[in-house]
Design a protein around this motif. Structure first.
Motif, short mmCIF file in Angstrom:
data_model
loop_
_atom_site.label_atom_id
_atom_site.label_comp_id
_atom_site.label_asym_id
_atom_site.label_seq_id
_atom_site.Cartn_x
_atom_site.Cartn_y
_atom_site.Cartn_z
N PRO A 1 -10.44 3.91 -4.48
CA PRO A 1 -11.31 4.49 -3.46
C PRO A 1 -10.73 5.76 -2.84
O PRO A 1 -9.52 5.99 -2.85
N TYR A 2 -11.62 6.58 -2.30
CA TYR A 2 -11.24 7.74 -1.51
C TYR A 2 -11.22 7.29 -0.06
O TYR A 2 -12.25 6.86 0.49
N CYS A 3 -10.06 7.37 0.60
CA CYS A 3 -9.95 6.78 1.93
C CYS A 3 -8.84 7.46 2.73
O CYS A 3 -8.07 8.28 2.20
N LEU A 4 -8.79 7.12 4.00
CA LEU A 4 -7.72 7.58 4.88
C LEU A 4 -6.52 6.66 4.69
O LEU A 4 -6.62 5.45 4.87
N HIS A 5 -5.38 7.25 4.31
CA HIS A 5 -4.20 6.44 4.03
C HIS A 5 -2.95 7.15 4.52
O HIS A 5 -2.96 8.35 4.80
N GLN A 6 -1.90 6.40 4.64
CA GLN A 6 -0.63 6.95 5.08
C GLN A 6 0.11 7.55 3.89
O GLN A 6 0.22 6.94 2.83
N VAL A 7 0.60 8.77 4.08
CA VAL A 7 1.35 9.44 3.02
C VAL A 7 2.66 8.71 2.81
O VAL A 7 3.35 8.36 3.77
N GLU A 8 2.99 8.48 1.55
CA GLU A 8 4.19 7.73 1.23
C GLU A 8 5.44 8.44 1.74
O GLU A 8 5.66 9.62 1.46
N GLY A 9 6.25 7.72 2.51
CA GLY A 9 7.48 8.27 3.06
C GLY A 9 7.29 9.12 4.30
O GLY A 9 8.26 9.67 4.82
N GLU A 10 6.06 9.24 4.78
CA GLU A 10 5.79 10.05 5.97
C GLU A 10 4.92 9.25 6.93
O GLU A 10 4.33 8.24 6.57
N ALA A 11 4.85 9.77 8.15
CA ALA A 11 4.02 9.10 9.17
C ALA A 11 2.61 9.69 9.23
O ALA A 11 1.75 9.16 9.94
N ALA A 12 2.38 10.78 8.50
CA ALA A 12 1.09 11.46 8.57
C ALA A 12 0.03 10.68 7.80
O ALA A 12 0.32 9.93 6.86
N LEU A 13 -1.23 10.88 8.22
CA LEU A 13 -2.37 10.27 7.57
C LEU A 13 -3.21 11.35 6.91
O LEU A 13 -3.34 12.45 7.46
N GLU A 14 -3.77 11.07 5.75
CA GLU A 14 -4.62 12.04 5.07
C GLU A 14 -5.67 11.31 4.23
O GLU A 14 -5.51 10.15 3.87
N TRP A 15 -6.77 12.04 3.92
CA TRP A 15 -7.81 11.51 3.06
C TRP A 15 -7.48 11.84 1.61
O TRP A 15 -7.09 12.96 1.29
N GLY A 16 -7.63 10.86 0.77
CA GLY A 16 -7.34 11.07 -0.64
C GLY A 16 -7.44 9.78 -1.42
O GLY A 16 -8.04 8.80 -0.99
N TYR A 17 -6.83 9.80 -2.60
CA TYR A 17 -6.81 8.64 -3.49
C TYR A 17 -5.39 8.07 -3.52
O TYR A 17 -4.54 8.56 -4.26
N PRO A 18 -5.12 7.05 -2.71
CA PRO A 18 -3.75 6.54 -2.62
C PRO A 18 -3.27 5.85 -3.89
O PRO A 18 -2.06 5.69 -4.08
N TYR A 19 -4.18 5.44 -4.78
CA TYR A 19 -3.76 4.71 -5.97
C TYR A 19 -3.57 5.61 -7.18
O TYR A 19 -3.28 5.12 -8.27
N ILE A 20 -3.77 6.92 -7.02
CA ILE A 20 -3.48 7.87 -8.08
C ILE A 20 -2.12 8.49 -7.79
O ILE A 20 -1.96 9.26 -6.84
N SER A 21 -1.14 8.16 -8.60
CA SER A 21 0.21 8.65 -8.36
C SER A 21 0.36 10.08 -8.86
O SER A 21 0.00 10.39 -10.01
N PRO A 22 0.88 10.99 -8.02
CA PRO A 22 1.08 12.36 -8.47
C PRO A 22 2.24 12.50 -9.45
O PRO A 22 2.38 13.51 -10.13
N ASP A 23 3.08 11.49 -9.52
CA ASP A 23 4.24 11.54 -10.40
C ASP A 23 3.86 10.96 -11.76
O ASP A 23 3.71 9.76 -11.91
N LEU A 24 3.69 11.82 -12.74
CA LEU A 24 3.30 11.42 -14.07
C LEU A 24 4.46 11.47 -15.06
O LEU A 24 4.26 11.43 -16.26
N SER A 25 5.67 11.56 -14.56
CA SER A 25 6.83 11.69 -15.44
C SER A 25 7.06 10.42 -16.25
O SER A 25 7.60 10.47 -17.35
#
Length: 224
Positions: free
Chosen positions: A115-139
Motif C-alpha cells: 500500500p501507499y501510506c504514511l510510514h516512518q522512515v527506517e532509522g529516522e523519526a520523520a514520517l513520509e508518504w510512500g511504499y514502505p514495503y518496496i526496499s530501495p536497496d536492490l543490491s
C-alpha cells in the motif's frame, strides 16, 4: 450445451464480473470508505490507474454484452449472419481477454508493491508518504535470488495512515485478481465457442426448426 446457450451464460457471467471488477477498483480508491485520501492523491499508483474500471471492467463489459446479444438474438437471423456474429463475438472476446489480463497484471503488481501510506522512515523519526514495503536497496538481487518479506510485527507497524491499509489493499487486490482470472477463463471458453459457432452455426436453430415441424405436423393431423 448448445453454442447459443453457452454464449448466453458466458455473456451474462462476463457482464457480472465486469461490474464487480469496477466496484472492487473503486473500493481501492477509497480506503476505509474515506474520500479524503483520493482528494489528496494519497492512493496507490496502481489503483489510480484504475485497471479494474477500463480494462477488467469496460473492455470485458463490451465483450459480455456482445456475447449475450449473440446468444439471445441469433435465433431469428440467417445462417450467414450467425457465422458473422460468432466471428464478431470471438473478436470481442479477444478484446475482453486482453483487458482482463491487463487488469490482472496491475492487480498483482499492486499487491506485491504494497500500500501507499504514511510510514516512518527506517532509522529516522520523520514520517513520509510512500511504499514502505518496496526496499530501495536492490543490491541483494545480484548475489541471491531469494525474496525476503518483512516480519509480521513490522507489517503491523509500518503504515500509520490510512489505518489498517495493508488488510484493505490485500483483500481487494486479491479479490480483483480472482475476478480477472475468472474473466480470462470465461473469455477463453467463449473464444472456443465462437470458433465452433463460425463453422457449425447455432444449434438452437435446429431445435427451432424441429419444433416448428412437429407443430405443423400436429396441426395437419388435427385438420385431417
Amino acid at each position: 450445451m448448445c453454442i447459443g446457450k453457452c454464449s448466453r451464460f458466458t455473456g451474462l457471467g462476463l457482464i457480472a464480473l465486469a461490474l464487480l471488477s469496477v466496484v472492487l477498483n473503486l473500493f481501492l480508491l477509497f480506503p476505509n470508505l474515506d474520500g479524503s485520501y483520493l482528494r489528496n492523491k494519497q492512493i496507490s499508483s496502481h489503483a489510480m490507474r484504475m485497471p479494474g474500471v477500463w480494462a477488467g471492467g469496460l473492455m470485458v463489459l463490451l465483450g459480455g454484452v456482445q456475447t449475450t446479444m449473440v446468444g439471445f438474438k441469433v435465433k431469428s437471423v440467417s445462417c450467414c449472419r450467425t457465422c458473422f456474429d460468432m466471428l464478431l463475438s470471438g473478436l470481442f472476446c479477444i478484446l475482453a481477454l486482453v483487458g482482463a489480463a491487463v487488469s490482472f497484471v496491475f492487480s498483482a503488481a499492486g499487491l506485491l508493491s504494497g500500500p501507499y501510506c504514511l510510514h516512518q522512515v527506517e532509522g529516522e523519526a520523520a514520517l513520509e508518504w510512500g511504499y514502505p514495503y518496496i526496499s530501495p536497496d536492490l543490491s541483494g538481487l545480484t548475489t541471491s535470488t531469494e525474496i525476503s518479506f518483512p516480519e509480521k510485527s513490522s507489517l503491523k507497524l509500518s503504515c500509520i495512515d490510512p489505518p489498517d491499509i495493508e488488510t484493505w489493499n490485500s483483500h481487494f487486490y486479491v479479490s480483483l485478481g480472482l475476478v480477472n482470472l475468472l474473466e480470462i477463463v470465461l473469455c477463453l471458453s467463449q473464444l472456443v465457442n465462437a470458433i465452433l459457432g463460425v463453422f457449425v452455426g447455432h444449434c438452437d436453430q435446429k431445435k427451432v426448426c424441429i419444433t416448428k415441424t412437429k407443430m405443423a405436423a400436429r396441426s395437419c393431423a388435427t385438420v385431417t
